[in-house]
Design an enzyme around this catalytic site. Structure first.
Site, mmCIF file in Angstrom:
data_model
loop_
_atom_site.group_PDB
_atom_site.id
_atom_site.type_symbol
_atom_site.label_atom_id
_atom_site.label_comp_id
_atom_site.label_asym_id
_atom_site.label_seq_id
_atom_site.Cartn_x
_atom_site.Cartn_y
_atom_site.Cartn_z
ATOM 1 C CG ASN A 150 -1.810 1.168 1.363
ATOM 2 O OD1 ASN A 150 -1.893 1.974 0.425
ATOM 3 N ND2 ASN A 150 -2.498 1.301 2.481
ATOM 4 C CE LYS A 167 -0.474 3.308 4.576
ATOM 5 N NZ LYS A 167 -0.445 3.442 6.028
ATOM 6 C CG HIS A 186 -6.183 1.763 5.039
ATOM 7 N ND1 HIS A 186 -5.789 2.757 5.900
ATOM 8 C CD2 HIS A 186 -5.125 0.915 4.925
ATOM 9 C CE1 HIS A 186 -4.533 2.521 6.282
ATOM 10 N NE2 HIS A 186 -4.109 1.409 5.703
ATOM 11 C CD GLU A 193 -3.244 5.524 6.639
ATOM 12 O OE1 GLU A 193 -3.148 5.509 5.397
ATOM 13 O OE2 GLU A 193 -2.328 5.138 7.388
ATOM 14 C CD GLU A 223 -3.699 -2.613 7.456
ATOM 15 O OE1 GLU A 223 -2.548 -2.735 7.046
ATOM 16 O OE2 GLU A 223 -4.411 -1.623 7.203
ATOM 17 N N GLY A 255 1.710 2.441 10.755
ATOM 18 C CA GLY A 255 2.583 3.588 10.498
ATOM 19 C C GLY A 255 3.618 3.848 11.580
ATOM 20 C CB SER A 283 4.499 -1.335 12.346
ATOM 21 O OG SER A 283 4.046 -0.006 12.471
HETATM 22 P P1 PGA Z 1 2.308 0.521 7.735
HETATM 23 O O1 PGA Z 1 0.891 0.651 7.024
HETATM 24 O O2 PGA Z 1 2.957 -0.726 7.208
HETATM 25 O O3 PGA Z 1 3.014 1.758 7.381
HETATM 26 O O4 PGA Z 1 2.019 0.386 9.212
HETATM 27 C C1 PGA Z 1 0.064 -0.452 6.839
HETATM 28 C C2 PGA Z 1 -1.238 0.021 6.265
HETATM 29 O O5 PGA Z 1 -1.666 1.131 6.617
HETATM 30 O O6 PGA Z 1 -1.864 -0.660 5.447
#
Ligand code: PGA
Length: 253
Positions: free
Chosen positions: A11, A13, A97, A99, A167, A173, A215
């Site tokens: 991803n 983003k 997601h 976010e 997740e 993040g 992460s």
């Molecule tokens: P990250 O993001 O690996 O940066 O924690 C995972 C995600 O948001 O899908």
């Protein structure tokens, strides 16, 4: 979705900032994962996806979108429909997601997005995750509620196209030490599979890949895949380094 090989979803983003950098990242990923057997899905910013797809003639890497409209078509400024994504050559869509939820996406919208995605012949990567963990296990009811709300009206035959990305929101993040420990990932993956089996029966329920995201980095990726009982990862920031991402793909291969 075939369960025999692991799946690693990138991803990206809202990165990288330019197509040039995206193309270089993609080319490096392609080279560094040449020998891997895991299935790779890259979800770049949509604007870059089409060109990247056209530059690629292999079959190991598939492409996905990071979001989709819950509407079919019509006057919805700024939205992108599932059929458009399919027509452009994408195969997957990340749905729900955290976010996007932080920007107001509701359970009802997620459910509509899942239905639109499936109707267009795309595979949804449905994200679920609790905001916090409590010792009494109340977070399991949260996960269960997210699953049943998102999958309302989804037919058994379509569940085969589904991927679940577990997740936990507090782990997204950050750094490897903030990811959930493998034992807790494993317990949660078992819980999710159990719910899917209850809803759709063993044959279909156990067929759905359950990924972990939050992460995942080269430092913790190996133990997550070896001890976390998951079918792969959803990788955010570590997918922006071809080297780190290739390391994760190799653990999953
Ligand atoms: P990250 O993001 O690996 O940066 O924690 C995972 C995600 O948001 O899908």
């Amino acid at each position: 979705m075939k369960k025999n090989s692991k799946i690693v979803v990138a991803n990206w983003k809202m990165s990288p900032a330019s197509y040039g950098v995206a193309k270089k990242l993609f080319d490096d990923v392609r080279k560094e994962t040449r020998r891997a057997s895991a299935r790779i899905v890259i979800c770049p910013p949509l604007l870059f996806a089409r060109e990247l797809m056209h530059s690629y003639s292999g079959s190991k890497i598939s492409f996905g979108a990071q979001n989709v409209s819950e509407e079919e078509d019509g006057p919805f400024t700024g939205e992108m429909g599932a059929r458009m994504l399919k027509e452009a050559g994408l195969s997957f869509v990340i749905v729900g997601h955290s976010e996007r939820k932080a920007k107001g996406e509701t359970d009802e919208m997620i459910n509509k997005k899942i239905l639109r995605t499936l109707a267009a012949g795309l595979s949804p990567v449905l994200c679920i995750g609790e905001k916090e963990r409590d010792r009494t296990g109340r977070f399991l009811a949260v996960l269960s509620g997210q699953l049943s709300a998102a999958l309302r009206g989804v037919e058994k035959k379509d569940v085969r196209k589904l991927i679940i990305a577990y997740e936990p929101v507090f782990a997204i993040g950050k750094g490897a030490s903030d990811a959930l420990p493998p034992r807790e990932i494993e317990e949660t993956a078992i819980f999710i599979r159990k719910r899917l089996v209850e809803a759709y029966g063993r044959e279909v329920g156990l067929h759905v890949p359950v990924l972990y995201g939050g992460s995942v980095e080269p430092e913790n990726g190996r133990e997550i895949i070896e001890e976390g009982g998951v079918d792969g990862y959803l990788v955010g920031h570590a997918s922006l380094s071809a080297h780190d991402f290739a390391a994760l793909v190799s653990y999953a291969s």
